[in-house]
Design a protein around this motif. Structure first.
Motif, PDB file in Angstrom:
ATOM      1  N   GLY A  19     -34.969  22.416  71.842  1.00  0.00           N
ATOM      2  CA  GLY A  19     -33.880  21.449  72.467  1.00  0.00           C
ATOM      3  C   GLY A  19     -32.990  21.859  73.534  1.00  0.00           C
ATOM      4  O   GLY A  19     -32.769  20.979  74.288  1.00  0.00           O
ATOM      5  N   SER A  20     -32.640  23.221  73.413  1.00  0.00           N
ATOM      6  CA  SER A  20     -31.751  23.649  74.559  1.00  0.00           C
ATOM      7  C   SER A  20     -32.501  23.660  75.637  1.00  0.00           C
ATOM      8  O   SER A  20     -31.793  23.593  76.883  1.00  0.00           O
ATOM      9  N   VAL A  21     -33.814  24.132  75.710  1.00  0.00           N
ATOM     10  CA  VAL A  21     -34.523  24.238  77.152  1.00  0.00           C
ATOM     11  C   VAL A  21     -34.597  22.945  77.579  1.00  0.00           C
ATOM     12  O   VAL A  21     -34.531  22.661  78.886  1.00  0.00           O
ATOM     13  N   ALA A  22     -34.957  21.746  76.758  1.00  0.00           N
ATOM     14  CA  ALA A  22     -35.023  20.232  77.073  1.00  0.00           C
ATOM     15  C   ALA A  22     -33.900  19.890  77.786  1.00  0.00           C
ATOM     16  O   ALA A  22     -33.754  19.178  78.740  1.00  0.00           O
ATOM     17  N   ALA A  23     -32.530  20.167  77.076  1.00  0.00           N
ATOM     18  CA  ALA A  23     -31.199  19.921  77.579  1.00  0.00           C
ATOM     19  C   ALA A  23     -30.928  20.588  78.962  1.00  0.00           C
ATOM     20  O   ALA A  23     -30.466  19.871  80.029  1.00  0.00           O
ATOM     21  N   ALA A  24     -31.497  21.547  79.123  1.00  0.00           N
ATOM     22  CA  ALA A  24     -31.304  22.454  80.336  1.00  0.00           C
ATOM     23  C   ALA A  24     -32.045  21.942  81.735  1.00  0.00           C
ATOM     24  O   ALA A  24     -31.811  21.915  82.583  1.00  0.00           O
ATOM     25  N   MET A  25     -33.193  21.191  81.130  1.00  0.00           N
ATOM     26  CA  MET A  25     -34.226  20.782  82.041  1.00  0.00           C
ATOM     27  C   MET A  25     -33.615  19.426  82.565  1.00  0.00           C
ATOM     28  O   MET A  25     -33.941  18.752  84.034  1.00  0.00           O
ATOM     29  N   GLY A  26     -32.493  18.852  82.234  1.00  0.00           N
ATOM     30  CA  GLY A  26     -31.956  17.628  82.670  1.00  0.00           C
ATOM     31  C   GLY A  26     -32.639  16.552  82.048  1.00  0.00           C
ATOM     32  O   GLY A  26     -33.658  16.483  81.251  1.00  0.00           O
ATOM     33  N   GLY A  27     -32.257  15.135  82.513  1.00  0.00           N
ATOM     34  CA  GLY A  27     -32.705  13.751  82.115  1.00  0.00           C
ATOM     35  C   GLY A  27     -31.876  13.270  80.938  1.00  0.00           C
ATOM     36  O   GLY A  27     -30.898  13.921  80.461  1.00  0.00           O
ATOM     37  N   ASP A  28     -32.187  12.103  80.765  1.00  0.00           N
ATOM     38  CA  ASP A  28     -31.580  11.226  79.724  1.00  0.00           C
ATOM     39  C   ASP A  28     -32.042  10.801  78.629  1.00  0.00           C
ATOM     40  O   ASP A  28     -33.597  10.330  78.906  1.00  0.00           O
ATOM     41  N   ALA A  29     -31.657  10.625  77.522  1.00  0.00           N
ATOM     42  CA  ALA A  29     -32.693  10.612  76.244  1.00  0.00           C
ATOM     43  C   ALA A  29     -33.049   9.231  76.413  1.00  0.00           C
ATOM     44  O   ALA A  29     -34.307   8.682  75.610  1.00  0.00           O
ATOM     45  N   GLU A  30     -32.335   8.217  76.885  1.00  0.00           N
ATOM     46  CA  GLU A  30     -32.657   6.823  76.604  1.00  0.00           C
ATOM     47  C   GLU A  30     -33.467   6.265  77.642  1.00  0.00           C
ATOM     48  O   GLU A  30     -34.539   5.684  77.681  1.00  0.00           O
ATOM     49  N   GLU A  31     -33.329   6.858  79.007  1.00  0.00           N
ATOM     50  CA  GLU A  31     -33.683   5.967  80.175  1.00  0.00           C
ATOM     51  C   GLU A  31     -34.716   7.014  81.046  1.00  0.00           C
ATOM     52  O   GLU A  31     -35.899   6.417  81.199  1.00  0.00           O
ATOM     53  N   SER A  32     -34.250   8.258  81.274  1.00  0.00           N
ATOM     54  CA  SER A  32     -35.441   9.048  81.825  1.00  0.00           C
ATOM     55  C   SER A  32     -35.519  10.469  81.111  1.00  0.00           C
ATOM     56  O   SER A  32     -35.108  11.651  81.691  1.00  0.00           O
ATOM     57  N   PRO A  33     -36.054  10.482  79.864  1.00  0.00           N
ATOM     58  CA  PRO A  33     -36.413  11.785  79.257  1.00  0.00           C
ATOM     59  C   PRO A  33     -37.317  12.556  79.965  1.00  0.00           C
ATOM     60  O   PRO A  33     -38.275  12.241  80.445  1.00  0.00           O
ATOM     61  N   ASN A  34     -37.140  13.917  79.888  1.00  0.00           N
ATOM     62  CA  ASN A  34     -38.142  14.869  80.635  1.00  0.00           C
ATOM     63  C   ASN A  34     -39.252  15.177  79.634  1.00  0.00           C
ATOM     64  O   ASN A  34     -39.306  14.582  78.580  1.00  0.00           O
ATOM     65  N   TRP A  35     -40.287  15.647  80.026  1.00  0.00           N
ATOM     66  CA  TRP A  35     -41.562  15.825  79.412  1.00  0.00           C
ATOM     67  C   TRP A  35     -41.449  16.689  77.974  1.00  0.00           C
ATOM     68  O   TRP A  35     -42.016  15.990  76.682  1.00  0.00           O
ATOM     69  N   LEU A  36     -40.600  17.592  78.086  1.00  0.00           N
ATOM     70  CA  LEU A  36     -40.221  18.356  76.874  1.00  0.00           C
ATOM     71  C   LEU A  36     -39.735  17.609  75.801  1.00  0.00           C
ATOM     72  O   LEU A  36     -40.035  17.487  74.461  1.00  0.00           O
ATOM     73  N   MET A  37     -38.631  16.546  76.107  1.00  0.00           N
ATOM     74  CA  MET A  37     -37.874  15.688  75.169  1.00  0.00           C
ATOM     75  C   MET A  37     -38.774  14.807  74.639  1.00  0.00           C
ATOM     76  O   MET A  37     -38.500  14.674  73.448  1.00  0.00           O
ATOM     77  N   THR A  38     -39.713  14.305  75.652  1.00  0.00           N
ATOM     78  CA  THR A  38     -40.544  13.279  74.927  1.00  0.00           C
ATOM     79  C   THR A  38     -41.396  13.906  73.958  1.00  0.00           C
ATOM     80  O   THR A  38     -41.890  13.167  73.006  1.00  0.00           O
ATOM     81  N   THR A  39     -41.997  15.056  74.144  1.00  0.00           N
ATOM     82  CA  THR A  39     -42.978  15.798  73.233  1.00  0.00           C
ATOM     83  C   THR A  39     -42.291  16.054  71.754  1.00  0.00           C
ATOM     84  O   THR A  39     -42.810  15.538  70.779  1.00  0.00           O
ATOM     85  N   LEU A  40     -40.971  16.460  72.064  1.00  0.00           N
ATOM     86  CA  LEU A  40     -40.283  16.836  70.818  1.00  0.00           C
ATOM     87  C   LEU A  40     -40.133  15.408  69.930  1.00  0.00           C
ATOM     88  O   LEU A  40     -39.954  15.377  68.858  1.00  0.00           O
ATOM     89  N   ASP A  41     -39.614  14.533  70.577  1.00  0.00           N
ATOM     90  CA  ASP A  41     -39.252  13.129  69.972  1.00  0.00           C
ATOM     91  C   ASP A  41     -40.568  12.624  69.415  1.00  0.00           C
ATOM     92  O   ASP A  41     -40.379  12.103  68.482  1.00  0.00           O
ATOM     93  N   THR A  42     -41.682  12.801  70.140  1.00  0.00           N
ATOM     94  CA  THR A  42     -42.960  12.080  69.537  1.00  0.00           C
ATOM     95  C   THR A  42     -43.325  12.878  68.475  1.00  0.00           C
ATOM     96  O   THR A  42     -43.717  12.272  67.410  1.00  0.00           O
ATOM     97  N   ILE A  43     -43.207  14.096  68.172  1.00  0.00           N
ATOM     98  CA  ILE A  43     -43.542  15.153  67.062  1.00  0.00           C
ATOM     99  C   ILE A  43     -42.840  14.641  65.890  1.00  0.00           C
ATOM    100  O   ILE A  43     -43.133  14.371  64.891  1.00  0.00           O
ATOM    101  N   GLY A  44     -41.367  14.484  66.162  1.00  0.00           N
ATOM    102  CA  GLY A  44     -40.313  14.243  65.032  1.00  0.00           C
ATOM    103  C   GLY A  44     -40.668  12.616  64.666  1.00  0.00           C
ATOM    104  O   GLY A  44     -40.583  12.587  63.218  1.00  0.00           O
ATOM    105  N   SER A  45     -40.834  11.886  65.318  1.00  0.00           N
ATOM    106  CA  SER A  45     -40.758  10.529  64.922  1.00  0.00           C
ATOM    107  C   SER A  45     -41.978  10.350  64.170  1.00  0.00           C
ATOM    108  O   SER A  45     -42.281   9.309  63.332  1.00  0.00           O
TER     109      SER A  45
END
Length: 464
Positions: A19-45
């Motif tokens: 999660g920290s790495v995904a935050a460091a990569m930048g992007g917005d959770a709602e509009e433009s999430p990065n690939w790592l954020m998208t992967t984590l969100d998909t796994i959790g949901s």
């Protein structure tokens, strides 16, 4: 192989790091999430979705099967009433402790979070909650529609767990009254419960993946300020769980003329299994086993009280947790609570504990509580991030309370085997020679870190 408890802890650490790495990569959770954020969100949901899918069949089969077990109980109506009464008494005590802790500790204060844009601030209604108990159809289905734009309307179908519970209770009682003609149906329900327990255990084994995704998503979306509030929230919850388990329960045990030491040494295997499995239904065979063999609860009564308790008796998931969580969400988003809100929390916890389902009960219960109080439902997603940590303690308290009520009611009705209750304990399952003939039950609680499933749910694999 790494034990299940360690798998959860490793997943928590990895989730925070990713999660920290995904935050460091930048992007917005709602509009433009990065690939790592998208992967984590998909796994959790995805994990949450799988959990929710198991709720309906679990509730239906467990409730109907537990009612069916009343066929072999003498004075069944009296025992059933006394059981439900003690469920309510212990739940009320637990929810009061949760409310007091939430108000005193104030775990959600100071986050600076704005209220969600979709939040209307409408107060909940106890009358609406009671009306919600009335089934609108036999499947407990509800549809909601949302206008996305002038030409698009999104319609979703959801199950109302409380309504499903009401339907299951009515069907179970009707089948019980029908007699021999309903025997094939009740056998089918009991077989269905055994199958669902197996499925539930498979889902439980995926918990480390779900934990990784959910905690990683939370770190990215809410940042470390909010995560600090979550740590305070987790500590507040555990204080409440410990107070109920090691202050309230011993007092109730002593007031009913039973040994506190014998109770905890007897129920300990179920507490351990509940802690590592995070499933009251998955732990149910062990809970029933120790209730009968260690605590002296008659088999004919235990086979009713424990399965019913595994779906409706949740002092952790449905009392302490929703009370603290609702207050946390209100404080997190800066919503002021009125005395009526606290009354509603207690009402929903006592009457709505039936909405719990042994695996996702706390999520269902939190959603129900926030909806009734009119609080932002966005808080559900936030608290899911730390749910695996809390769920271990919640489930341990749940199964302890289920065994407690069975023992207390049996003692008050004069059917408790006091010789078994007071007998010296030999090994994890007391002085039970039968345990040695059931290797799954005999090893299920050999270690607090073991993830070996109880009879009926195990995959037959050790995780140590």
């Amino acid at each position: 192989m790494t034990s299940f408890g360690w798998q959860i802890l490793i997943a928590l650490v990895l989730g925070v790091l990713l999660g920290s790495v995904a935050a460091a990569m930048g992007g917005d959770a709602e509009e433009s999430p990065n690939w790592l954020m998208t992967t984590l969100d998909t796994i959790g949901s995805s994990y949450v979705t799988i959990l929710k899918a198991a709720v309906v069949p679990l509730v239906v089969t467990a409730v109907i099967s537990s009612i069916a077990n009343l066929r072999d109980v003498s004075n069944a109506a009296r025992l059933a009433w006394k059981t439900l009464m003690w469920f309510a008494i212990t739940s009320l005590i637990a929810v009061v402790i949760g409310i007091v802790l939430g108000v005193v500790a104030q775990p959600g204060v100071g986050t600076g979070q704005a209220q969600p844009g979709a939040y209307s601030g409408t107060e909940g209604s106890w009358l609406a909650f009671l009306k919600g108990l009335i089934p609108v159809n036999v499947l407990g289905l509800e549809t909601t529609s949302k206008v996305l734009d002038p030409e698009t309307v999104k319609t979703s179908v959801n199950f109302n767990i409380l309504q499903i519970l009401v339907v299951s209770l009515v069907v179970g009682i009707a089948a019980l009254k029908t007699g021999k003609a309903a025997a094939p149906f009740l056998t089918f329900m009991q077989s269905g419960l055994a199958i669902m327990q197996k499925v539930v255990w498979w889902i439980i084994r995926l918990a480390p993946l779900g934990t990784l995704g959910l905690i990683g998503t939370a770190v990215f979306e809410y940042g470390w300020t909010s995560m600090g509030s979550l740590v305070k929230f987790v500590l507040t919850i555990y204080v409440g769980l410990l107070l109920v388990a090691f202050v309230v329960y011993p007092v109730l045990v002593k007031l009913n003329g039973l040994s506190v030491k014998q109770f905890f040494t007897g129920v300990w295997p179920a507490m351990q299994m509940g802690f590592v499995s995070r499933s009251s239904l998955g732990t149910m065979p062990v809970t029933q086993h120790v209730s009968e063999r260690n605590l002296g609860v008659p088999t004919h009564y235990a086979s009713f009280a424990i399965p019913l308790g595994a779906t409706t008796k949740m002092d952790g998931c449905a009392a302490v947790y929703p009370a603290v969580a609702a207050i946390f969400v209100a404080q997190f988003y800066g919503v002021d609570l009125t005395p009526m809100h606290f009354v509603l929390i207690a009402l929903v916890s006592v009457l709505g504990s039936a909405a719990t389902a042994g695996t996702t009960g706390a999520t269902v219960m939190l959603t129900l509580t926030l909806s009734t109080l009119g609080l932002p439902l966005d808080g559900v997603g936030l608290l899911l991030a730390v749910d695996p940590i809390i769920d271990m303690g919640r489930t341990a308290l749940n199964v302890t309370g289920q065994a407690l009520v069975a023992a207390i009611v049996s003692k008050r009705e004069g059917i408790l085997d006091m010789d078994l209750y007071n007998a010296p304990r030999h090994g994890d399952f007391g002085n039970d020679d039968a345990a040695s003939s059931d290797p799954e039950l005999a090893t299920a609680s050999s270690s607090g870190a073991s993830a070996h499933a109880p009879a009926g749910t195990s995959d037959g694999q050790r995780t140590e």
